[in-house]
Design a protein around this motif. Structure first.
Motif, PDB file in Angstrom:
ATOM      1  N   ASP A 153       0.768  -1.338  -0.013  1.00 15.68           N
ATOM      2  CA  ASP A 153      -0.040   0.026   0.000  1.00 15.68           C
ATOM      3  C   ASP A 153       0.877   1.310   0.112  1.00 15.68           C
ATOM      4  N   GLY A 154       2.326   1.076   0.059  1.00 15.79           N
ATOM      5  CA  GLY A 154       3.261   2.359  -0.099  1.00 15.79           C
ATOM      6  C   GLY A 154       3.421   2.775   1.402  1.00 15.79           C
ATOM      7  N   LEU A 155       3.262   2.139   2.180  1.00 15.44           N
ATOM      8  CA  LEU A 155       3.458   2.672   3.567  1.00 15.44           C
ATOM      9  C   LEU A 155       4.815   2.314   4.337  1.00 15.44           C
ATOM     10  N   ALA A 156       5.258   2.926   4.780  1.00 20.96           N
ATOM     11  CA  ALA A 156       6.476   2.839   5.562  1.00 20.96           C
ATOM     12  C   ALA A 156       6.071   2.741   7.096  1.00 20.96           C
ATOM     13  N   GLU A 157       6.858   1.900   7.941  1.00 17.28           N
ATOM     14  CA  GLU A 157       6.479   1.740   9.107  1.00 17.28           C
ATOM     15  C   GLU A 157       7.474   1.437  10.232  1.00 17.28           C
ATOM     16  N   VAL A 158       7.690   2.197  11.222  1.00 18.17           N
ATOM     17  CA  VAL A 158       8.548   2.065  12.449  1.00 18.17           C
ATOM     18  C   VAL A 158       8.000   1.391  13.429  1.00 18.17           C
ATOM     19  N   ARG A 159       8.673   0.497  14.239  1.00 21.85           N
ATOM     20  CA  ARG A 159       8.112  -0.065  15.453  1.00 21.85           C
ATOM     21  C   ARG A 159       9.178  -0.391  16.541  1.00 21.85           C
ATOM     22  N   VAL A 160       8.570  -0.016  17.627  1.00 25.21           N
ATOM     23  CA  VAL A 160       9.368  -0.056  18.649  1.00 25.21           C
ATOM     24  C   VAL A 160       8.633  -0.854  19.864  1.00 25.21           C
ATOM     25  N   THR A 161       9.349  -1.911  20.471  1.00 21.68           N
ATOM     26  CA  THR A 161       8.852  -2.754  21.367  1.00 21.68           C
ATOM     27  C   THR A 161       9.719  -3.112  22.448  1.00 21.68           C
ATOM     28  N   GLY A 194       7.157  -7.454  24.163  1.00 17.05           N
ATOM     29  CA  GLY A 194       6.439  -7.538  23.043  1.00 17.05           C
ATOM     30  C   GLY A 194       5.464  -6.398  22.777  1.00 17.05           C
ATOM     31  N   GLN A 195       5.206  -5.436  23.954  1.00 18.43           N
ATOM     32  CA  GLN A 195       4.300  -4.347  23.646  1.00 18.43           C
ATOM     33  C   GLN A 195       5.069  -3.331  23.259  1.00 18.43           C
ATOM     34  N   GLY A 196       4.420  -2.514  22.647  1.00 20.02           N
ATOM     35  CA  GLY A 196       5.105  -1.130  22.172  1.00 20.02           C
ATOM     36  C   GLY A 196       4.168  -0.067  21.240  1.00 20.02           C
ATOM     37  N   VAL A 197       4.829   0.450  20.270  1.00 21.67           N
ATOM     38  CA  VAL A 197       4.162   1.378  19.595  1.00 21.67           C
ATOM     39  C   VAL A 197       4.663   1.142  18.128  1.00 21.67           C
ATOM     40  N   ALA A 198       3.755   1.592  17.223  1.00 24.24           N
ATOM     41  CA  ALA A 198       4.244   1.609  15.701  1.00 24.24           C
ATOM     42  C   ALA A 198       3.740   3.140  15.030  1.00 24.24           C
ATOM     43  N   MET A 199       4.730   3.407  14.319  1.00 28.18           N
ATOM     44  CA  MET A 199       4.322   4.684  13.399  1.00 28.18           C
ATOM     45  C   MET A 199       4.248   4.404  12.075  1.00 28.18           C
ATOM     46  N   VAL A 200       3.408   4.725  11.367  1.00 27.16           N
ATOM     47  CA  VAL A 200       3.198   4.638   9.911  1.00 27.16           C
ATOM     48  C   VAL A 200       2.877   5.802   9.191  1.00 27.16           C
ATOM     49  N   TRP A 201       3.420   5.797   7.921  1.00 28.74           N
ATOM     50  CA  TRP A 201       3.200   7.044   7.088  1.00 28.74           C
ATOM     51  C   TRP A 201       3.399   6.657   5.431  1.00 28.74           C
ATOM     52  N   ASP A 202       2.711   7.443   4.702  1.00 24.73           N
ATOM     53  CA  ASP A 202       2.755   7.035   3.118  1.00 24.73           C
ATOM     54  C   ASP A 202       4.001   7.657   2.387  1.00 24.73           C
ATOM     55  N   ALA A 203       3.832   7.896   0.923  1.00 27.20           N
ATOM     56  CA  ALA A 203       4.933   8.512   0.352  1.00 27.20           C
ATOM     57  C   ALA A 203       4.716   9.952   0.385  1.00 27.20           C
TER      58      ALA A 203
END
Length: 314
Positions: A228-236, A240-249
């Protein structure tokens, strides 16, 4: 009459297990929780926002080196808002008071105007919306150029993500970036793009691993994206719990900062700043670099939109 808190009028929104509070000054994400767990480093309502924590960055994110740039054949000089390094930092809206355009239980839309001024002689209307949905908190920023001439533009957010209460060093981090913007160690002036393999312990998180002692304050690009053209950063954290940040082009760049100040300082490595950006640091000086900085040029009456999402990893 009740006194307005130092960070401006407060806007609380809720949906599902999420709750967010947006402060009017800088349209800042003051807090974001999921089932009571902090996903970003918060600050108090009646507190002058610490630096740019949670702020909306515009009409440029990151730095304009020396506060100087040329655009349309004219040289401009901006106020130096990062005096230790001598740069103009994070735009002009961070301390503007945004007013409500629309509001509901799970969303709020705010607006402010960048008035023509020395160093940036364009009028830009900035509208930002925050929406809570089952997939997290989405922020959208739209700029409209209300001037008679074209204007340089860029935007991004400045949240400090939190995986949990454990130390940042123990968090597992994934960053799908193949290139990093090298900078000078003292003033963070960009010097050129390099592959993340140039210093893999510090920059290569394409395979998730612990942050450890890595000290990062760099912009990354060449982002791997999903179908879908999305980039994602994940921190856990270790559980295994944590947070994700997602954005497009709309944001081909992302700044990552491990919040290194000095040991013992209350804000030292308090969270991981993840800042999707529509353009590179010092993009207002795009002609000085041999790569595409992503600078947006808004013609008269033109608009540009970018958005990003923060979600809990349960």
């Amino acid at each position: 009459m009740a006194r307005t808190p130092a960070s401006g009028i407060q806007h609380s929104i809720r949906a599902g297990g999420y709750e967010a509070v947006i402060a009017g000054v800088g349209a800042s994400l003051r807090s974001l929780t999921y089932t009571g767990r902090d996903l970003v480093v918060p600050f108090a309502a009646d507190e002058v926002r610490p630096g740019f924590r949670g702020a909306t960055l515009a009409p440029w994110p990151n730095r304009v080196v020396d506060g100087r740039y040329a655009f349309g054949g004219v040289d401009y000089v901006l106020p130096l808002t990062e005096p230790k390094r001598g740069h103009a930092l994070h735009g002009l809206v961070g301390w503007l008071d945004f007013t409500v355009v629309d509001k509901g239980p799970s969303h709020v839309a705010l607006a402010a105007v960048v008035e023509p001024q020395a160093g940036y002689p364009w009028r830009i209307t900035v509208e930002t919306g925050y929406w809570l949905r089952p997939d997290g908190l989405t922020q959208t920023v739209t700029a409209t150029n209300d001037s008679r001439t074209s204007a340089p533009w860029g935007t991004g957010p400045h949240p400090y993500l939190r995986a949990g209460d454990s130390a940042l060093e123990s968090w597992t981090f994934s960053l799908p970036a193949a290139e990093v913007l090298a900078v000078t160690p003292d003033r963070l002036v960009p010097t050129g793009l390099e592959p993340v393999e140039v210093d893999p312990a510090r920059f290569d998180f394409r395979v998730p691993r612990e942050i450890g002692g890595a000290e990062i304050d760099h912009a990354f690009t060449a982002l791997a994206r999903d179908s879908d053209g999305l980039a994602e950063v994940r921190v856990t954290d270790a559980e295994g719990q944590g947070v994700a940040m997602v954005w497009d082009a709309a944001c081909p760049w992302v700044q990552v900062h491990t919040a290194d100040i000095e040991p013992g300082h209350p804000f030292h490595r308090i969270g991981l700043a993840v800042e999707p950006m529509t353009c590179a640091p010092d993009a207002f000086n795009a002609d000085a670099y041999p790569f595409d900085t992503g600078l947006i040029v808004l013609g008269p009456d033109e608009s540009a939109t970018a958005s990003w999402r923060i979600a809990a990893i349960a």
